[in-house]
Write a protein that holds these residues in place. Sequence first.
Motif, PDB file in Angstrom:
ATOM      1  N   SER A  75      34.916  42.583  50.936  1.00 24.68           N
ATOM      2  CA  SER A  75      35.113  41.178  50.563  1.00 24.68           C
ATOM      3  C   SER A  75      36.526  40.953  50.039  1.00 24.68           C
ATOM      4  CB  SER A  75      34.084  40.784  49.496  1.00 24.68           C
ATOM      5  OG  SER A  75      34.281  39.449  49.093  1.00 24.68           O
ATOM      6  N   ARG A  76      37.014  41.867  49.219  1.00 28.05           N
ATOM      7  CA  ARG A  76      38.358  41.723  48.667  1.00 28.05           C
ATOM      8  C   ARG A  76      39.428  41.901  49.745  1.00 28.05           C
ATOM      9  NH1 ARG A  76      37.158  44.892  42.987  1.00 28.05           N
ATOM     10  NH2 ARG A  76      36.164  43.111  41.990  1.00 28.05           N
ATOM     11  N   THR A  77      39.168  42.781  50.699  1.00 28.74           N
ATOM     12  CA  THR A  77      40.105  42.962  51.812  1.00 28.74           C
ATOM     13  C   THR A  77      40.185  41.680  52.628  1.00 28.74           C
ATOM     14  OG1 THR A  77      39.641  45.322  51.908  1.00 28.74           O
ATOM     15  CG2 THR A  77      40.606  44.323  53.881  1.00 28.74           C
ATOM     16  N   VAL A  82      43.078  36.714  54.223  1.00 27.00           N
ATOM     17  CA  VAL A  82      43.132  35.250  54.288  1.00 27.00           C
ATOM     18  C   VAL A  82      44.427  34.760  53.641  1.00 27.00           C
ATOM     19  CG1 VAL A  82      42.110  33.114  53.373  1.00 27.00           C
ATOM     20  CG2 VAL A  82      40.657  34.831  54.456  1.00 27.00           C
ATOM     21  N   LYS A  83      44.793  35.352  52.497  1.00 26.78           N
ATOM     22  CA  LYS A  83      46.038  34.966  51.819  1.00 26.78           C
ATOM     23  C   LYS A  83      47.256  35.285  52.685  1.00 26.78           C
ATOM     24  CE  LYS A  83      44.301  35.326  47.125  1.00 26.78           C
ATOM     25  NZ  LYS A  83      44.317  36.086  45.867  1.00 26.78           N
ATOM     26  N   VAL A 179      30.359  33.885  54.763  1.00 24.76           N
ATOM     27  CA  VAL A 179      31.406  34.450  53.902  1.00 24.76           C
ATOM     28  C   VAL A 179      31.136  34.156  52.441  1.00 24.76           C
ATOM     29  CG1 VAL A 179      33.868  34.369  53.355  1.00 24.76           C
ATOM     30  CG2 VAL A 179      33.135  34.451  55.732  1.00 24.76           C
ATOM     31  N   SER A 180      30.743  32.921  52.125  1.00 26.34           N
ATOM     32  CA  SER A 180      30.441  32.571  50.728  1.00 26.34           C
ATOM     33  C   SER A 180      29.255  33.377  50.220  1.00 26.34           C
ATOM     34  CB  SER A 180      30.131  31.079  50.614  1.00 26.34           C
ATOM     35  OG  SER A 180      31.249  30.315  50.950  1.00 26.34           O
ATOM     36  N   ALA A 181      28.238  33.544  51.047  1.00 31.71           N
ATOM     37  CA  ALA A 181      27.061  34.335  50.641  1.00 31.71           C
ATOM     38  C   ALA A 181      27.461  35.778  50.391  1.00 31.71           C
ATOM     39  CB  ALA A 181      25.983  34.256  51.720  1.00 31.71           C
TER      40      ALA A 181
END
Length: 185
Positions: A75-77, A82-83, A179-181
């Motif tokens: 998730s952090r990757t 995205v950034k 993605v939010s889930a």
Amino acid sequence: FFVLFPSSFCIHRELTELGIHNIIVNPGDVPTTVKEKISKTDAIDCAKLARALYNGSISSILIPTPEVEAMRALSRTRESFVKMQTMVKNKISGFLNSRGREVKDKAARWSGKYISALKSMQFNEEGEKKVLLRLIKGLEYFRGELADILLEIRKEVNKDKEIKKTFELLLNVPGIGMVSAFTLY
């Protein structure tokens, strides 16, 4: 034995396998006096931790399983990619703005059609075209990586029945997508 929160959980797991009882605590939860904040040494920190443990004023944080920790890393990757994708988009926009250029149809901004229109732009200087194409190449790289990460997320969710059940419940909440889930999980 104490392991402070910023350390990785692998140390905790190794100590547990060796039969050493230990807890992981959030350093912010350890009661600290003003004097301890001003004068910080290992000896003072040890005494502070021993006192807090003796008084029962600290407790362990929840230790994620290796599987959950791996999902968190995924998730952090995704978040960092995205950034980076946003950064490349901003560079492309800045590049075009600095040359007084724009794509005529902005309705589907950053769609495949929009990117094709960017690729077909003509410039007076060949170097400018090369710069734009390199930036687009970077954008396409991050888009591809994000698509691959989304596939990995779907695989992770489908590996475990409990996780899948939790996701199905989260997906029933209006406005919550895959993605939010995954991030909430």
